[in-house]
Design an enzyme around this catalytic site. Structure first.
Site, PDB file in Angstrom:
ATOM      1  N   HIS A  37      15.225 -48.582   1.934  1.00 16.80           N
ATOM      2  CA  HIS A  37      16.393 -49.423   1.358  1.00 16.80           C
ATOM      3  C   HIS A  37      17.379 -49.804   0.325  1.00 16.80           C
ATOM      4  CE1 HIS A  37      12.383 -51.607   2.915  1.00 16.80           C
ATOM      5  NE2 HIS A  37      11.680 -50.009   2.803  1.00 16.80           N
ATOM      6  N   ASP A 137      17.091 -57.790  -0.013  1.00 19.72           N
ATOM      7  CA  ASP A 137      15.414 -57.404   1.191  1.00 19.72           C
ATOM      8  C   ASP A 137      14.781 -58.194   1.431  1.00 19.72           C
ATOM      9  OD1 ASP A 137      14.930 -54.042   0.926  1.00 19.72           O
ATOM     10  OD2 ASP A 137      13.703 -55.294   1.361  1.00 19.72           O
ATOM     11  N   SER A 299      11.573 -39.776   2.516  1.00 19.31           N
ATOM     12  CA  SER A 299      11.250 -39.515   1.039  1.00 19.31           C
ATOM     13  C   SER A 299      10.397 -39.607   0.698  1.00 19.31           C
ATOM     14  CB  SER A 299      12.111 -40.567   0.633  1.00 19.31           C
ATOM     15  OG  SER A 299      11.071 -42.231   0.932  1.00 19.31           O
ATOM     16  N   ASN A 386      16.161 -45.524   9.019  1.00 19.25           N
ATOM     17  CA  ASN A 386      16.807 -44.563   8.420  1.00 19.25           C
ATOM     18  C   ASN A 386      17.460 -43.256   9.426  1.00 19.25           C
ATOM     19  OD1 ASN A 386      18.620 -46.398   6.733  1.00 19.25           O
ATOM     20  ND2 ASN A 386      16.768 -46.396   6.216  1.00 19.25           N
ATOM     21  N   SER A 387      16.194 -42.717   9.175  1.00 18.23           N
ATOM     22  CA  SER A 387      16.755 -41.402   9.606  1.00 18.23           C
ATOM     23  C   SER A 387      16.649 -41.044  11.601  1.00 18.23           C
ATOM     24  CB  SER A 387      15.133 -40.704   9.511  1.00 18.23           C
ATOM     25  OG  SER A 387      14.951 -40.257   8.011  1.00 18.23           O
ATOM     26  N   GLU A 390      20.264 -42.073  11.438  1.00 23.91           N
ATOM     27  CA  GLU A 390      21.041 -41.023  11.266  1.00 23.91           C
ATOM     28  C   GLU A 390      20.786 -39.734  13.231  1.00 23.91           C
ATOM     29  OE1 GLU A 390      19.828 -39.912   7.890  1.00 23.91           O
ATOM     30  OE2 GLU A 390      20.353 -42.285   6.819  1.00 23.91           O
TER      31      GLU A 390
HETATM   32  O1  LIG Z   1      14.817 -34.888   2.283  1.00 24.55           O
HETATM   33  C1  LIG Z   1      15.055 -35.650   2.149  1.00 24.55           C
HETATM   34  C2  LIG Z   1      15.012 -36.726   2.821  1.00 24.55           C
HETATM   35  C3  LIG Z   1      15.051 -37.725   3.664  1.00 24.55           C
HETATM   36  N1  LIG Z   1      16.574 -38.128   2.855  1.00 24.55           N
HETATM   37  C4  LIG Z   1      17.143 -39.071   3.555  1.00 24.55           C
HETATM   38  O2  LIG Z   1      16.636 -40.702   3.408  1.00 24.55           O
HETATM   39  C5  LIG Z   1      16.472 -41.609   3.250  1.00 24.55           C
HETATM   40  C6  LIG Z   1      14.859 -41.957   4.014  1.00 24.55           C
HETATM   41  O3  LIG Z   1      15.057 -43.056   4.676  1.00 24.55           O
HETATM   42  P1  LIG Z   1      13.776 -43.341   6.417  1.00 24.55           P
HETATM   43  O4  LIG Z   1      14.245 -42.189   7.156  1.00 24.55           O
HETATM   44  O5  LIG Z   1      14.363 -44.743   6.359  1.00 24.55           O
HETATM   45  O6  LIG Z   1      12.266 -43.094   5.309  1.00 24.55           O
HETATM   46  P2  LIG Z   1      11.834 -44.195   4.430  1.00 24.55           P
HETATM   47  O7  LIG Z   1      12.099 -43.692   2.341  1.00 24.55           O
HETATM   48  O8  LIG Z   1      10.166 -43.938   5.080  1.00 24.55           O
HETATM   49  O9  LIG Z   1      11.737 -45.316   4.540  1.00 24.55           O
HETATM   50  C7  LIG Z   1      11.260 -46.491   4.412  1.00 24.55           C
HETATM   51  O10 LIG Z   1      11.981 -47.688   4.719  1.00 24.55           O
HETATM   52  C8  LIG Z   1      12.473 -47.076   6.051  1.00 24.55           C
HETATM   53  C9  LIG Z   1      14.035 -48.752   6.070  1.00 24.55           C
HETATM   54  O11 LIG Z   1      12.983 -49.669   5.926  1.00 24.55           O
HETATM   55  C10 LIG Z   1      11.527 -48.065   6.831  1.00 24.55           C
HETATM   56  O12 LIG Z   1      12.074 -47.726   8.600  1.00 24.55           O
HETATM   57  C11 LIG Z   1      10.342 -46.754   6.526  1.00 24.55           C
HETATM   58  O13 LIG Z   1       9.390 -46.341   7.537  1.00 24.55           O
HETATM   59  C12 LIG Z   1       9.840 -46.544   5.065  1.00 24.55           C
HETATM   60  O14 LIG Z   1       8.855 -45.834   4.946  1.00 24.55           O
HETATM   61  C13 LIG Z   1      17.295 -41.098   4.986  1.00 24.55           C
HETATM   62  O15 LIG Z   1      18.437 -41.590   4.612  1.00 24.55           O
HETATM   63  C14 LIG Z   1      17.537 -39.642   4.846  1.00 24.55           C
HETATM   64  O16 LIG Z   1      18.711 -39.327   5.199  1.00 24.55           O
HETATM   65  C15 LIG Z   1      17.151 -37.139   3.019  1.00 24.55           C
HETATM   66  O17 LIG Z   1      18.968 -37.302   2.555  1.00 24.55           O
HETATM   67  N2  LIG Z   1      16.535 -36.230   2.171  1.00 24.55           N
END
Ligand SMILES: O=c1ccn([C@@H]2O[C@H](COP(=O)(O)OP(=O)(O)O[C@H]3O[C@H](CO)[C@@H](O)[C@H](O)[C@H]3O)[C@@H](O)[C@H]2O)c(=O)[nH]1
Length: 499
Positions: A37, A137, A299, A386-387, A390
């Protein structure tokens, strides 16, 4: 970034800004302190700030109540932001004692955010220049009350996809007796303007298994209906049906105040963060092109011993190269996974047996840099939005392994709408995937001779190009962002300082 850093940074900037402040207005952002977020919202603000400089950008921050409750990704990101010398100003709000009576994580976080509203108001009233918008948000959308009181237009920056926003908005206007939770016997949920969505993809949002998430999901849907506009990190190539329906207003509540939908995505975090020296990237440099399958679960994603060993077995049997970010789940309330205890999580001898073709990294990794590396051929992801973005931005096909929230819906879209992912069969109740099934999916994704693999690889490249085109000058997302920036800059002075 600690409070002290943020404040020193802010004081230095105040002086230089005072001189030019006279003609400028402010846009305040109120993110949620979570990796998926906060980072997403700051990246959006960065992009917005490239459209002229008619306003200053400020961030209101609720810092974690305890250092173990804050995502390490957020703090390292905020620190790296300092070095980039953006003109953004950060305002950590004064600490409020966390709630003591609540039912589950979402309720805790929601009540905690609500308890900060007096401080939000105080900060807005202390703004150095008139405010033209408050960008929230969706999980901070209770601040709409403060915005209304101060006559400031509010915008929602929705960090997930258009389809889940459409669902949220649609269900928010349903009467209690139509709570989707009660429809759990039907096979698909039909929302006007959207394709039918299998119930299995959204029951996680509406079943009572996970405390009160459904109640809060509907609450925030209702609150967001009171905003002036919603900004989506998506576009009408990625999610044609949902974006077009939202632009027409079809899934929105009849009494919604939303008068604009801005699909401006994809916005991803593309900072290199000096991670070129990271061991994972050095290791990838030594691997052939598109040969490595990357496993990372966001995360907060981490698996217990039994599931981790199934993954290890699948990787070993698949014969493919792999990079696996593995961590140990936390047992603490709001705790983040800790560095992976490899001795416990992996079967004996696994690292030795796979050392020629695999790297297990027991911590967080620089995900975007990894996905952008040419050695990466596929991504096994928990489907945080976000994943997903990306991966698409770098044209990497996926195997979706959703864990919570709207991730099952995201997985459905990746497989059935975007056709960029190989479906993985998982036991949704337990979130369990067998070694055999994972091995099948990895082979399907990575084997050169796999027809399904070839097809998702081709689609991923097409989506990559379309996404890049969308945000280039003149692209559809670019135009929406430009329109939004014009609206924010033109909005006129809607709130003046009280003094
Ligand atoms: O080892 C790691 C793990 C994660 N990331 C970054 O962390 C972010 C993670 O974001 P996301 O992929 O959206 O996962 P969550 O942190 O689980 O996100 C929450 O927020 C998202 C956006 O609202 C929702 O889609 C998900 O369900 C919710 O769990 C991304 O930019 C990744 O690149 C890293 O850089 N390194």
């Amino acid at each position: 970034m600690h409070v002290d850093h943020i404040q020193t940074h802010r004081n230095k900037k105040r002086k230089s800004i005072k001189k030019v402040m006279a003609n400028k207005t402010c846009v305040y952002f109120f993110p949620v302190y979570a990796a998926g977020h906060l980072i997403a919202m700051i990246e959006f603000a960065k992009r917005l700030s490239t459209f002229g400089n008619s306003f200053f950008i400020h961030f209101l921050l609720i810092l974690p109540d305890n250092p173990n409750h804050g995502s390490p990704l957020c703090s390292s990101y905020l620190q790296s932001l300092q070095a980039q010398n953006t003109a953004f100003q950060f305002h950590p709000l004064p600490f409020v004692e966390p709630p003591t009576s609540f039912n589950g994580t979402i309720e805790f976080l929601s009540l905690r955010t609500r308890s900060y509203m007096p401080h939000v108001k105080e900060q807005l009233l202390a703004s150095p220049s008139p405010i033209t918008a408050l960008v929230l948000d969706v999980f901070a959308s209770d601040a709409i009350d403060v915005a209304n009181e101060l006559n400031i237009p509010s915008y929602i920056y929705y960090t997930s996809n258009a389809t889940s926003y459409a669902l949220m908005s649609h269900f928010s206007c349903q009467k209690e007796e139509n709570n989707p939770k009660d429809n759990l016997k039907v096979e698909a949920i039909c929302v006007p303007g959207l394709v039918p969505i299998p119930l299995t993809c959204i029951e996680y949002l509406f079943s009572n298994r996970k405390s009160t998430f459904d109640k809060w999901f509907m609450h925030y849907g209702r609150r967001s209906n009171e905003a002036k506009a919603v900004i989506l990190n998506s576009n009408n190539y990625l999610e044609k049906t949902a974006v077009e329906a939202l632009v027409k207003g079809t899934p929105l509540a009849p009494d919604t105040k939303i008068s604009g939908i801005y699909p401006i995505g994809p916005v991803i975090s593309s900072d290199k963060n000096n991670s070129q020296e990271h061991e994972c990237l050095k290791w990838l440099d030594r691997q052939p092109m598109k040969s490595v399958v990357f496993l990372c679960f966001g995360s907060t994603g981490a698996f217990d011993v039994s599931q981790s060993r199934q993954i290890a077995s699948a990787l070993e049997q698949s014969g493919h190269r792999f990079l696996w970010a593995i961590r140990t789940p936390s047992n603490e309330f709001l705790g983040f996974p800790t560095d992976g205890n490899l001795g416990e999580l992996l079967p004996g001898g696994f690292i030795e047996r796979t050392k020629e073709r695999g790297l297990v990294w027991p911590s967080l990794v620089p995900q975007t840099d990894i996905l952008s590396h040419e050695a990466i051929g596929g991504f096994i992801t928990h489907c945080g939005w976000n994943s997903c973005l990306e991966s698409l931005w770098f044209g990497v096909p996926m195997v979706p392994w959703p864990l919570h929230f709207e991730q099952h819906l995201n997985a459905f879209q990746l497989v059935n709408e975007m056709h960029v992912a190989i479906a993985l069969e998982l036991d949704r109740k337990e979130g369990f995937v067998s070694a055999k099934e994972l091995e099948r999916a990895i082979k399907c994704l990575m084997d050169e001779g796999s027809d399904e693999g070839r097809s998702v690889r081709k689609r991923a490249q097409e989506i990559k190009l379309a996404c890049r085109k969308a945000v280039e000058v003149g692209g559809m997302s670019y135009i929406h962002l430009q329109n939004l920036a014009t609206e924010l800059g033109r909005q006129g002075v809607v709130h003046r300082l009280s003094t």
